[in-house]
Structures are given as C-alpha cells and as structure tokens.
Design a protein around this motif. Sequence first.
Motif, PDB file in Angstrom:
ATOM      1  N   THR A  38       0.844  -1.188   0.000  1.00 38.03           N
ATOM      2  CA  THR A  38       0.000   0.000   0.000  1.00 38.03           C
ATOM      3  C   THR A  38       0.883   1.243   0.000  1.00 38.03           C
ATOM      4  O   THR A  38       1.558   1.538   0.985  1.00 38.03           O
ATOM      5  CB  THR A  38      -0.922   0.014   1.232  1.00 38.03           C
ATOM      6  OG1 THR A  38      -1.713  -1.174   1.238  1.00 38.03           O
ATOM      7  CG2 THR A  38      -1.831   1.233   1.200  1.00 38.03           C
ATOM      8  N   VAL A  39       0.889   1.926  -1.135  1.00 29.79           N
ATOM      9  CA  VAL A  39       1.730   3.116  -1.296  1.00 29.79           C
ATOM     10  C   VAL A  39       0.880   4.362  -1.085  1.00 29.79           C
ATOM     11  O   VAL A  39      -0.200   4.496  -1.656  1.00 29.79           O
ATOM     12  CB  VAL A  39       2.364   3.141  -2.702  1.00 29.79           C
ATOM     13  CG1 VAL A  39       3.196   4.411  -2.894  1.00 29.79           C
ATOM     14  CG2 VAL A  39       3.234   1.915  -2.918  1.00 29.79           C
ATOM     15  N   ARG A  40       1.361   5.275  -0.251  1.00 31.54           N
ATOM     16  CA  ARG A  40       0.677   6.542  -0.021  1.00 31.54           C
ATOM     17  C   ARG A  40       1.246   7.581  -0.974  1.00 31.54           C
ATOM     18  O   ARG A  40       2.453   7.785  -1.031  1.00 31.54           O
ATOM     19  CB  ARG A  40       0.873   7.002   1.429  1.00 31.54           C
ATOM     20  CG  ARG A  40       0.227   6.099   2.463  1.00 31.54           C
ATOM     21  CD  ARG A  40       0.618   6.546   3.863  1.00 31.54           C
ATOM     22  NE  ARG A  40       0.226   7.942   4.112  1.00 31.54           N
ATOM     23  CZ  ARG A  40       0.839   8.727   5.000  1.00 31.54           C
ATOM     24  NH1 ARG A  40       1.850   8.261   5.709  1.00 31.54           N
ATOM     25  NH2 ARG A  40       0.428   9.969   5.172  1.00 31.54           N
ATOM     26  N   TRP A  41       0.362   8.233  -1.736  1.00 33.84           N
ATOM     27  CA  TRP A  41       0.798   9.203  -2.741  1.00 33.84           C
ATOM     28  C   TRP A  41       0.492  10.620  -2.291  1.00 33.84           C
ATOM     29  O   TRP A  41      -0.455  10.880  -1.557  1.00 33.84           O
ATOM     30  CB  TRP A  41       0.094   8.933  -4.073  1.00 33.84           C
ATOM     31  CG  TRP A  41       0.544   7.676  -4.741  1.00 33.84           C
ATOM     32  CD1 TRP A  41      -0.021   6.443  -4.639  1.00 33.84           C
ATOM     33  CD2 TRP A  41       1.675   7.526  -5.598  1.00 33.84           C
ATOM     34  NE1 TRP A  41       0.686   5.521  -5.381  1.00 33.84           N
ATOM     35  CE2 TRP A  41       1.730   6.170  -5.990  1.00 33.84           C
ATOM     36  CE3 TRP A  41       2.650   8.402  -6.086  1.00 33.84           C
ATOM     37  CZ2 TRP A  41       2.712   5.669  -6.832  1.00 33.84           C
ATOM     38  CZ3 TRP A  41       3.631   7.912  -6.931  1.00 33.84           C
ATOM     39  CH2 TRP A  41       3.657   6.560  -7.301  1.00 33.84           C
ATOM     40  N   ALA A  42       1.307  11.562  -2.784  1.00 28.33           N
ATOM     41  CA  ALA A  42       1.098  12.984  -2.528  1.00 28.33           C
ATOM     42  C   ALA A  42      -0.161  13.455  -3.269  1.00 28.33           C
ATOM     43  O   ALA A  42      -0.624  12.797  -4.210  1.00 28.33           O
ATOM     44  CB  ALA A  42       2.324  13.781  -2.979  1.00 28.33           C
ATOM     45  N   PRO A  43      -0.728  14.598  -2.870  1.00 31.32           N
ATOM     46  CA  PRO A  43      -2.030  15.034  -3.410  1.00 31.32           C
ATOM     47  C   PRO A  43      -2.122  15.083  -4.924  1.00 31.32           C
ATOM     48  O   PRO A  43      -3.132  14.625  -5.497  1.00 31.32           O
ATOM     49  CB  PRO A  43      -2.193  16.432  -2.796  1.00 31.32           C
ATOM     50  CG  PRO A  43      -1.446  16.359  -1.513  1.00 31.32           C
ATOM     51  CD  PRO A  43      -0.267  15.484  -1.782  1.00 31.32           C
ATOM     52  N   SER A  44      -1.115  15.638  -5.626  1.00 33.23           N
ATOM     53  CA  SER A  44      -1.247  15.794  -7.081  1.00 33.23           C
ATOM     54  C   SER A  44      -1.134  14.474  -7.828  1.00 33.23           C
ATOM     55  O   SER A  44      -1.339  14.426  -9.040  1.00 33.23           O
ATOM     56  CB  SER A  44      -0.187  16.772  -7.605  1.00 33.23           C
ATOM     57  OG  SER A  44       1.097  16.188  -7.537  1.00 33.23           O
ATOM     58  N   HIS A  89      -4.269   9.993  -8.238  1.00 32.06           N
ATOM     59  CA  HIS A  89      -4.855   9.113  -9.253  1.00 32.06           C
ATOM     60  C   HIS A  89      -4.085   7.798  -9.389  1.00 32.06           C
ATOM     61  O   HIS A  89      -4.629   6.795  -9.837  1.00 32.06           O
ATOM     62  CB  HIS A  89      -4.903   9.830 -10.607  1.00 32.06           C
ATOM     63  CG  HIS A  89      -3.555  10.261 -11.111  1.00 32.06           C
ATOM     64  ND1 HIS A  89      -2.969  11.462 -10.745  1.00 32.06           N
ATOM     65  CD2 HIS A  89      -2.680   9.649 -11.942  1.00 32.06           C
ATOM     66  CE1 HIS A  89      -1.795  11.572 -11.345  1.00 32.06           C
ATOM     67  NE2 HIS A  89      -1.581  10.484 -12.065  1.00 32.06           N
ATOM     68  N   ARG A  90      -2.811   7.803  -8.982  1.00 30.97           N
ATOM     69  CA  ARG A  90      -2.017   6.579  -9.089  1.00 30.97           C
ATOM     70  C   ARG A  90      -2.441   5.537  -8.059  1.00 30.97           C
ATOM     71  O   ARG A  90      -2.213   4.344  -8.255  1.00 30.97           O
ATOM     72  CB  ARG A  90      -0.528   6.909  -8.931  1.00 30.97           C
ATOM     73  CG  ARG A  90       0.020   7.738 -10.097  1.00 30.97           C
ATOM     74  CD  ARG A  90       1.493   8.045  -9.936  1.00 30.97           C
ATOM     75  NE  ARG A  90       2.016   8.766 -11.102  1.00 30.97           N
ATOM     76  CZ  ARG A  90       3.238   9.246 -11.189  1.00 30.97           C
ATOM     77  NH1 ARG A  90       4.081   9.101 -10.175  1.00 30.97           N
ATOM     78  NH2 ARG A  90       3.639   9.893 -12.279  1.00 30.97           N
ATOM     79  N   GLU A  91      -3.029   6.003  -6.957  1.00 36.47           N
ATOM     80  CA  GLU A  91      -3.536   5.051  -5.964  1.00 36.47           C
ATOM     81  C   GLU A  91      -4.652   4.203  -6.562  1.00 36.47           C
ATOM     82  O   GLU A  91      -4.826   3.045  -6.182  1.00 36.47           O
ATOM     83  CB  GLU A  91      -4.047   5.793  -4.727  1.00 36.47           C
ATOM     84  CG  GLU A  91      -2.956   6.336  -3.834  1.00 36.47           C
ATOM     85  CD  GLU A  91      -3.509   6.924  -2.542  1.00 36.47           C
ATOM     86  OE1 GLU A  91      -4.728   6.766  -2.304  1.00 36.47           O
ATOM     87  OE2 GLU A  91      -2.732   7.514  -1.780  1.00 36.47           O
ATOM     88  N   GLU A  92      -5.399   4.785  -7.488  1.00 39.37           N
ATOM     89  CA  GLU A  92      -6.525   4.084  -8.112  1.00 39.37           C
ATOM     90  C   GLU A  92      -6.101   3.357  -9.387  1.00 39.37           C
ATOM     91  O   GLU A  92      -6.946   2.775 -10.075  1.00 39.37           O
ATOM     92  CB  GLU A  92      -7.632   5.085  -8.432  1.00 39.37           C
ATOM     93  CG  GLU A  92      -8.107   5.856  -7.202  1.00 39.37           C
ATOM     94  CD  GLU A  92      -9.028   7.001  -7.572  1.00 39.37           C
ATOM     95  OE1 GLU A  92      -9.376   7.115  -8.774  1.00 39.37           O
ATOM     96  OE2 GLU A  92      -9.403   7.784  -6.669  1.00 39.37           O
ATOM     97  N   GLY A  93      -4.808   3.420  -9.692  1.00 43.31           N
ATOM     98  CA  GLY A  93      -4.325   2.718 -10.877  1.00 43.31           C
ATOM     99  C   GLY A  93      -4.607   3.426 -12.182  1.00 43.31           C
ATOM    100  O   GLY A  93      -4.464   2.839 -13.262  1.00 43.31           O
TER     101      GLY A  93
END
Length: 462
Positions: A380-386, A389-393
């Motif tokens: 589970t990778v936490r992404w920065a705000p901008s 969209h990468r969290e959702e693939g």
Amino acid sequence: MTMYTESLRAFLKPVLPYLDDEAVSEIMINGPTDVWIEKKGRLSRTDATFTEEGLIGAARNMAQFVGRMLTEERPRLDARLPDGSRIHVVIPPIARKGTTISIRKFFKEKLTINSLLKFGSLTPQMARLIEAGIATKLNMLVAGGTGSGKTTLLNIVSSLIPDEERILTIEDSAELQLNQTHVVAFESRPPDKFGKGGVDMGDLLHSALRLRPDRIVVGEVRGGEAFHLMQAMNTGHGGSLATTHANTPTDTLRRVESLCLMSGIELPMVAVRAQVASAINFIICCERFHDGSRKTSALSEVLPLTEKGDYRTQDIFVFTPVTKDEDDHILGYHAPTGIIPNFVAKAKAYGFADLDESFFDPATYGIPPPPVFHAGEAYTVRWAPSLKHREEGRPDPDHFKKEWSDFEEKLRQDARDAKAAPPVQVQVPASLPASVAKPATPPPAARPATATPPAGHAAARP
C-alpha cells in the motif's frame, strides 16, 4: 613536513604537480610511462614518466610507512598517505604493464551538506529527509559504483549525527573524518608474512558491539562481516551507517545478502533475506555520470519482503536526467516521486513537522513528477495530493506530457542563461544554516542540476 613525506615526494616527483593541484582528484599510474589523472570528473593522459626502479621504490616506500608487506608473495597494498589520500598498489608480475598505483585524493577542507547543495548533488529537501532519518535512527546504507562518491557522502551524512552520541567507526583504510567529540576509530590489519596478527573487520565489529556504541559507522562492507553488521542493526544498534558497491536500492539489498553468505554461517536463504530487509531501513544511492558529475541518484525506503520472499524498496526522491547542453553536460533535476515514506509519523514526533504530504509532492516545487522510479510491489503506497490518481491505478493525465516537454525546454534555456552569466563566487558556510536545515516554506521551483562536479574525487563522492 616529515622525513617520510619528503622521501615519498622525492619518489613521486614526476606527478608532484598533480599531487599539489587541488583540482586533480585521482592519479592513476598504470606503469612507468602510462600516467592518467582525473580532473573535474574527466580522465586525461599526462606526459609524466617514471623509471621502473623509481616507481617500485615509491610503492615500497608507501608500504614501509604503513607497516605492511609488499612482496611477490603479497603483491597488493591498500593504505593511506599522511595527507589522508587513499592508495592501492599492485606490483609485477601481477601487474603486467609494470607497477600500478592509484592515488585517490580527498578534500583538505571537510565537506558539508552545503557543499553538496552548491555542487547540485542533492537538494535541501533531500538533505532534510536524510537529517530526519539520522534523527530517527534509521539504519542507512550509502551505495554506488566505484568513484561515485560513497565515502564522501558517508562522511557528510555522518556529520549529522548528534555530538553527544558515542560513535564507533570501522574501516579497512581510515578515510572517515568525523568532527564529533566522542568518536572511537578502528582500522583493520592484514596478517604478517607468517599469517599471524591479522584483525579483520568482523573482529572489529565484534569488539565494537561490546563497547557500548550509540552508532556504528562502517567504511565499506565487502565481506562476511556484513552478516554481523546485520545482526547488530537488528539487535538495538539503530542509526548505523555503512557503504557498499551497488547500483540501485534493490541491488544494494542483494549485494548485502551475497556478502552475508560469505560469512560461512549456514542459514536458509529466506532467513538471510529477512535479516537484511529488517536491518536496513534507508538507502542512499549515488552515481557518477558520463560527463564527470556526481549526483545523489535516489533516496529509497526499504519495505518488508514480499510473500514470495523478494526484496521491496520504494524511491522517495530521485534524480532524473532530462537532456544535455551544448557542452555535453547532463541536465536534469532532483524531485520527490510523490510517495510518502512510512517513517514520516515518527519523524514528525521527533520535530520534523515540515515533512507533510506537500513536502513529498513534486507539484509543490513546480516540477513534473519523475517518469521513472521504483515503488513497492504489492504494498500500500501513499501518494502525494497531485498524484492521488495513481492510488486508483489510473494513468497520468495528458497534460503531464506537455509539462514535461515545457520543463525540458526550461532546463535548456536555464543552462544557456547560466553559461552566459558571469561566474559568482560562492562562500560555503561551515555548518548547515537553520534556513536549510528546517525550511519553513516550500522552496522555489528547482533549478536545473548542471554537471559541475565537485572539485575533488571525494566531492560528490557525493
């Protein structure tokens, strides 16, 4: 100047101008008539020549000073000169072209984080993240190829260790230059001609663990002592530092695994891997590029093993080469990948409140997200705000491509402007100023990382 120094300089008379030239970082003698130097990251051949007798005399003089053997039975020598320069000697018949000597010089003035910032080897944000890793006692490895700046970078990272801590250093040939008050330095010793009296790094590490260290700093891990270092890191000796030869963060873990297997201790492979992945928390990779510049190429966090027992790392900051200027210098930039490391919560508890989500967002600094980096698989990778969209693939939006193209042109224009501007003398402060150590506001958009290398081999050795 001592009698030994005068004697050695007499033997090395053909290369004395290069020894005294601070811009020359390494002298490579490949035989009596084949002498090369490295200057500002570039190799060039010189007109210097030795006699065979004079060259072997210089080699034996070095061996005599450090009290080590240099004979046909022991044709290799690793040592340091009185000024701290590192030398390696190989004599015939092993060296087929004649006595071979490499003299790697180091800065007389000790480098600081500010030196790396001036050279463009890293950014203030990367320095801040490394500082947080030191404060929270992450076990770190500095990795890179030969000549990439590992030892110098280790020296600079070690300078961030608080002065009140007890530091034990272990090296094959002493190169670390720590300024802290409480430092205990150990140096290994090869056996004599009868095979007795040798003290290897594994022995020194064993002693270090019984001398109540707060930190253990190992100059370079290159053998079975790696296993004992992993044990130390896993048994409460947090904040330990070391260097090793590897190109990428994941390769670094595999390299350490291979070294652990050299210890002769029989353990299942999965157990060794679990030890390595658990012991090492953070990896700093440095690289020497073809134009001679040296950069910190990645700051990466080590994750737990996958279910299959494979290593996982995730890049937090990376250096991205973009293009080249008219002088063939690499133009690129350091940027966060948008991944938020897992130790951020602990770092905030230690006073690093500025390490929030925006700190790891490339959009904060007005630069495009790096196109190539490594993220932990099946994690589970936490992404920065901008980059949520990468969290959702979902793929990156189309405007990213235009921003990348615009940024590449900006780098080219900035390089042209910098070349046309008059040179500016920069005074490097003796210590990290508060404005750099604890930035209160996000810095302006990143400047292009030009290829100006440090003025010595150890510089962005970085």
